[in-house]
Write a protein that holds these residues in place. Structure first.
Motif, PDB file in Angstrom:
ATOM      1  N   GLN A  83       2.278   1.792  -3.407  1.00 11.87           N
ATOM      2  CA  GLN A  83       1.247   2.325  -4.305  1.00 11.87           C
ATOM      3  C   GLN A  83       1.080   3.825  -4.107  1.00 11.87           C
ATOM      4  OE1 GLN A  83      -0.505   1.057  -6.880  1.00 11.87           O
ATOM      5  NE2 GLN A  83      -1.302   3.113  -7.126  1.00 11.87           N
ATOM      6  N   ARG A  84       1.063   4.249  -2.849  1.00 11.58           N
ATOM      7  CA  ARG A  84       0.893   5.665  -2.532  1.00 11.58           C
ATOM      8  C   ARG A  84       2.059   6.498  -3.066  1.00 11.58           C
ATOM      9  NH1 ARG A  84       0.304   8.739   2.611  1.00 11.58           N
ATOM     10  NH2 ARG A  84       1.964   7.414   3.413  1.00 11.58           N
TER      11      ARG A  84
ATOM     12  N   GLN B 196       0.827  -1.212   0.000  1.00  8.33           N
ATOM     13  CA  GLN B 196       0.000   0.000   0.000  1.00  8.33           C
ATOM     14  C   GLN B 196       0.858   1.257   0.000  1.00  8.33           C
ATOM     15  OE1 GLN B 196      -2.500  -0.787   3.409  1.00  8.33           O
ATOM     16  NE2 GLN B 196      -4.221  -1.318   2.088  1.00  8.33           N
ATOM     17  N   GLU B 197       1.930   1.256   0.781  1.00  7.27           N
ATOM     18  CA  GLU B 197       2.817   2.425   0.805  1.00  7.27           C
ATOM     19  C   GLU B 197       3.509   2.605  -0.541  1.00  7.27           C
ATOM     20  OE1 GLU B 197       4.441   5.790   2.798  1.00  7.27           O
ATOM     21  OE2 GLU B 197       2.708   4.518   3.145  1.00  7.27           O
TER      22      GLU B 197
ATOM     23  N   LEU C 203       2.439  13.021   0.948  1.00  6.18           N
ATOM     24  CA  LEU C 203       2.863  11.759   1.527  1.00  6.18           C
ATOM     25  C   LEU C 203       3.014  11.932   3.023  1.00  6.18           C
ATOM     26  CD1 LEU C 203       5.674  10.763  -0.952  1.00  6.18           C
ATOM     27  CD2 LEU C 203       3.364   9.894  -0.865  1.00  6.18           C
TER      28      LEU C 203
ATOM     29  N   ALA D 297       2.116   6.613  -6.962  1.00  2.02           N
ATOM     30  CA  ALA D 297       1.156   7.579  -7.505  1.00  2.02           C
ATOM     31  C   ALA D 297       1.735   8.993  -7.451  1.00  2.02           C
ATOM     32  CB  ALA D 297      -0.161   7.506  -6.736  1.00  2.02           C
ATOM     33  N   PHE D 298       2.394   9.323  -6.353  1.00  2.78           N
ATOM     34  CA  PHE D 298       3.017  10.638  -6.225  1.00  2.78           C
ATOM     35  C   PHE D 298       4.163  10.814  -7.223  1.00  2.78           C
ATOM     36  CE2 PHE D 298       6.545  13.098  -4.446  1.00  2.78           C
ATOM     37  CZ  PHE D 298       5.962  14.359  -4.414  1.00  2.78           C
TER      38      PHE D 298
END
Length: 132
Positions: free
Chosen positions: A93-94, A90-91, A119, A97-98
């Motif tokens: 992915q985050r 999940q991290e 973030l 995206a950034f």
């Protein structure tokens, strides 16, 4: 049942390795420092180490292997955050995206508007405090 779970995990690991390779290539084309080292034959055992430099000695490392999946975020050589398993994915992915929004020159990471609240690491510190 365990054989099926092992095969599903191998499939997940292979997908992650391919995604990490593509992410590293994409970030390199944008001028960011990112590498992905792959080990294994691509069939049975496969793993990868993905590292991206976010500037100012702030790095992220994502590891995937038969032994597990982990995310490590560090600054000045000191570990800030370590996540495993689903939390690590999940991290990734985050942050992906950034980073995909960063323009080709790679300077957006250093601008304040992109650092604020985009973030937030598991340490509950805003990204700007980590890189600024």
């Amino acid at each position: 049942m365990f054989t099926r779970l092992a095969e599903q995990y191998r499939s997940l690991a292979q997908d992650l390795v391919m995604s990490l390779q593509a992410l590293a290539s994409s970030l390199q084309r944008k001028g960011l420092v990112a590498t992905c080292y792959v080990c294994g034959d691509g069939q049975e055992r496969q793993g990868a180490s993905f590292v991206a430099d976010l500037g100012d000695t702030h790095t992220i490392r994502f590891l995937v292997s038969d032994c597990g999946i982990s995310w490590v975020e560090s600054r000045n050589g000191h570990e800030l955050v370590r996540l495993d398993g689903a939390d690590a994915i999940q991290e990734l992915q985050r942050v992906t995206a950034f980073l995909q929004q960063v323009p080709a020159d790679g300077n957006a990471i250093k601008t304040a508007d992109h650092r604020q609240a985009v973030l937030i690491s598991a340490t509950s510190q805003p990204f700007e405090e980590l890189v600024g």
